[in-house]
Design an enzyme around this catalytic site. Structure first.
Site, PDB file in Angstrom:
ATOM      1  N   GLU A   1     -49.541  39.415  45.359  1.00 53.67           N
ATOM      2  CA  GLU A   1     -49.251  39.161  46.772  1.00 53.67           C
ATOM      3  C   GLU A   1     -49.780  40.327  47.603  1.00 53.67           C
ATOM      4  O   GLU A   1     -49.082  41.309  47.851  1.00 53.67           O
ATOM      5  CB  GLU A   1     -47.743  38.993  47.005  1.00 53.67           C
ATOM      6  CG  GLU A   1     -47.412  38.676  48.463  1.00 53.67           C
ATOM      7  CD  GLU A   1     -45.994  39.036  48.856  1.00 53.67           C
ATOM      8  OE1 GLU A   1     -45.576  38.662  49.964  1.00 53.67           O
ATOM      9  OE2 GLU A   1     -45.300  39.722  48.064  1.00 53.67           O
TER      10      GLU A   1
ATOM     11  N   ASP B   1     -43.235  32.604  53.176  1.00 47.95           N
ATOM     12  CA  ASP B   1     -43.185  33.752  54.084  1.00 47.95           C
ATOM     13  C   ASP B   1     -43.888  33.501  55.415  1.00 47.95           C
ATOM     14  O   ASP B   1     -44.052  34.439  56.204  1.00 47.95           O
ATOM     15  CB  ASP B   1     -43.810  34.980  53.412  1.00 47.95           C
ATOM     16  CG  ASP B   1     -42.921  35.567  52.328  1.00 47.95           C
ATOM     17  OD1 ASP B   1     -41.692  35.524  52.475  1.00 47.95           O
ATOM     18  OD2 ASP B   1     -43.458  36.052  51.315  1.00 47.95           O
TER      19      ASP B   1
ATOM     20  N   ASP C   1     -44.942  39.974  43.122  1.00 52.80           N
ATOM     21  CA  ASP C   1     -44.382  40.212  44.447  1.00 52.80           C
ATOM     22  C   ASP C   1     -44.647  41.649  44.882  1.00 52.80           C
ATOM     23  O   ASP C   1     -44.457  42.591  44.102  1.00 52.80           O
ATOM     24  CB  ASP C   1     -42.878  39.928  44.415  1.00 52.80           C
ATOM     25  CG  ASP C   1     -42.233  40.045  45.786  1.00 52.80           C
ATOM     26  OD1 ASP C   1     -42.593  39.247  46.667  1.00 52.80           O
ATOM     27  OD2 ASP C   1     -41.367  40.917  45.962  1.00 52.80           O
TER      28      ASP C   1
END
Length: 550
Positions: free
Chosen positions: A314, A381, A284
């Site tokens: 990410e 997201d 992340d």
């Protein structure tokens, strides 16, 4: 005096340790400790806009749109022209699961106040999804053709449904089950040939983490005061935190990754779960970890345990600095998503722009990376593909066809295959409906067939890619996937009307032969280097297997 001497000694030793750690990365360490318990960081995060008024997903989209994502600490070093990435990823079809919303297999671990399955998703409500639910639905995934799962965070994180506010990296969140549940999940998934990738949130913790709570309680006397980037005491969270956090979210205090104790703690957590048999880590916001040596050490330690462990970061923009062979194997390919959506979903770009854009992405990385890319069309997201397509199922199908026939590992966000809609976070995190009457059966059948074809034909996973034809006015595109044994040609009609699609193949070295559409069974022929695909329906494509002319 003794207490003051102890505090000053701690500050000095910590400062020396941080400086030593910083020197490894050839970057300047943020301004060090001035008084015991006060660390001032001139990191990228200190200049970030406060986005705490938004949901996390919305904030990430704003960051990407504004190009505000922190720059890497070091320039790309081009360590390896074509470093090795895990072989299994090239054959993977991923399925992303947001655990709280996929399936509720054990109501006994539901959080207090859990709402009925199918309730409207909100930022802070719970529906009861858990790992037992995933275990019960593994046959569904196997039947769909899935052979890899990426899970959003599963570690202990109270008061959130997304679990990006970790309270304890060594514990499973009790709302998802216990370690026996996790071990059963790993064993059953692996017995079905399904890999498991977990989410690592190592840029920040949650404010409920035991170390941060100790800092709140004990201030400069806390042994963890320099695990975070606190600007003063007492710790203040509202209205604005006096410590570094993820884009102003007081609930997400940022780790001081230059601290050797923090590094060791996080690496031990990664090693622990790797030892439990997982197959990969999704990282992340890794670009916001200031010291890129952190990820170099992370890679060394987990790859030492399992060389075939997949590391995907990410990164919403160019992932090149992290894809030099010493950090990640791949990144979440949001640039692929943007390029495909602009052409197929939003009808904003030309065929040339699509082809050139994707060619630029392929040329940016070595083949080992390109064929391991995490090719998303949606995630937790982003708004869901069906909503982005304004309900146009044909657009969704065409994007899925492209994704499943392109280089890199395709990723399905749970529910996209049955036509689950959803705008931005939290709406894109709806519960998975398990009543088949609520599914778009035609779309699910189409997805299943595409996955079956990709799994059946190695050329779609490992073969070369080259363009055969672009026609901007007609919005048609053709490309070839090829290896030593087979050829598959993809023809796309991204027009609002059906049309004949002629291809002159004399200049692109595709020999005469017979073609069979692997989706419809339709047959065509290449003769004298010419191919005509008559009346290809609007917003559809052909997946044509080549065989020699007889």
């Amino acid at each position: 005096m003794k207490q003051l001497r102890s505090l000053l000694t701690t500050a000095l030793l910590s400062s020396l340790a941080l400086t030593a750690c910083s020197s490894l990365s050839n970057t300047l360490l943020p301004v060090g400790t001035q008084t015991a318990g006060r660390v001032q960081a001139q990191a990228a995060s200190s200049a970030q806009t406060n986005l705490s008024a938004y949901s996390i997903g919305a904030a990430k989209n704003l960051i990407a749109a504004r190009k505000q994502s922190p720059a890497p600490a070091l320039a790309a070093r081009n360590l390896s022209a074509n470093f090795a990435t895990p072989e299994w990823v090239k054959d993977a079809v991923f399925y992303q699961i947001f655990p709280e919303r996929f399936a509720n297999g054990n109501t006994r671990n539901d959080p207090p106040g859990t709402e009925p399955w199918g309730s409207k998703p909100k930022l802070y409500n719970f529906m009861g999804g858990d790992l037992e639910g995933v275990i019960q639905k593994l046959p569904y995934l196997k039947e769909l053709g899935i052979n890899a799962i990426y899970f959003n965070p599963i570690f202990e994180a109270p008061n959130s449904n997304h679990k990006y506010n970790t309270a304890d990296y060594m514990k499973l969140d009790p709302a998802f089950g216990d370690m026996n549940t996790f071990k059963t999940l790993i064993a059953k998934a692996h017995s079905m040939g399904i890999k498991v990738v977990l989410d690592a949130v190592f840029n920040h913790s949650g404010d409920a983490h035991w170390a941060f709570q100790d800092v709140i309680k004990n201030g400069p006397k806390s042994k963890y005061w320099n695990w975070y980037l606190v600007h003063g005491f007492p710790v203040v969270q509202e209205p604005k935190p006096n410590y570094e956090s993820w884009w102003g979210f007081a609930s997400l205090p940022k780790w001081n990754e230059y601290n050797p104790e923090v590094r060791e703690y996080l690496f031990k957590a990664a090693e622990y779960w790797t030892q439990q048999g997982i197959d990969g880590w999704r990282l992340d916001v890794p670009n916001e970890v200031r010291d890129m040596n952190f990820w170099r050490e992370f890679r060394t330690r987990v790859k030492r345990m399992n060389p075939e462990l997949y590391i995907v970061g990410e990164i919403w923009g160019d992932g090149s600095p992290w894809l030099q062979g010493d950090q990640f194997d791949a990144v979440m390919n949001y640039q692929f998503r943007e390029t495909v959506f602009d052409f197929l979903i939003n009808d904003k770009t030309s065929v040339d722009q699509l082809d050139w854009g994707l060619e630029g992405l392929r040329k940016r990385h070595p083949d080992s990376v390109t064929y391991s890319m995490f090719n998303v069309l949606g995630s937790h997201d982003t708004a869901r593909i069906l909503s982005m397509a304004k309900g146009d199922i044909n657009k969704v199908k065409l994007a899925a066809l492209f994704q499943m026939s392109y280089v890199g590992a395709p990723v399905i966000y749970y529910g996209d295959e049955i036509g689950l809609a959803g705008e931005m976070d939290p709406d894109c995190r709806r519960t998975m409906p398990w009543e088949p009457s609520q599914w778009n059966q035609d779309l699910r059948t189409y997805y299943k067939r595409l996955i079956q074809i990709r799994n059946q034909y190695p050329v779609l996973r490992r073969g070369s890619f080259r363009s055969l034809m672009r026609h901007n006015d007609n919005r048609t595109f053709a490309y070839l996937r090829e290896d030593a044994k087979s050829k598959i040609m993809v023809v796309i009609n991204n027009n609002l009307k059906a049309q004949d699609i002629p291809l002159d193949l004399t200049r692109v070295n595709v020999p005469d032969g017979n073609l069979r559409d692997l989706i419809s069974g339709r047959t065509l022929q290449i003769r004298n280097g010419q191919l005509l695909a008559p009346q290809v329906p609007a917003k559809t494509g052909l997946l044509l297997e080549w065989s020699p002319a007889r």
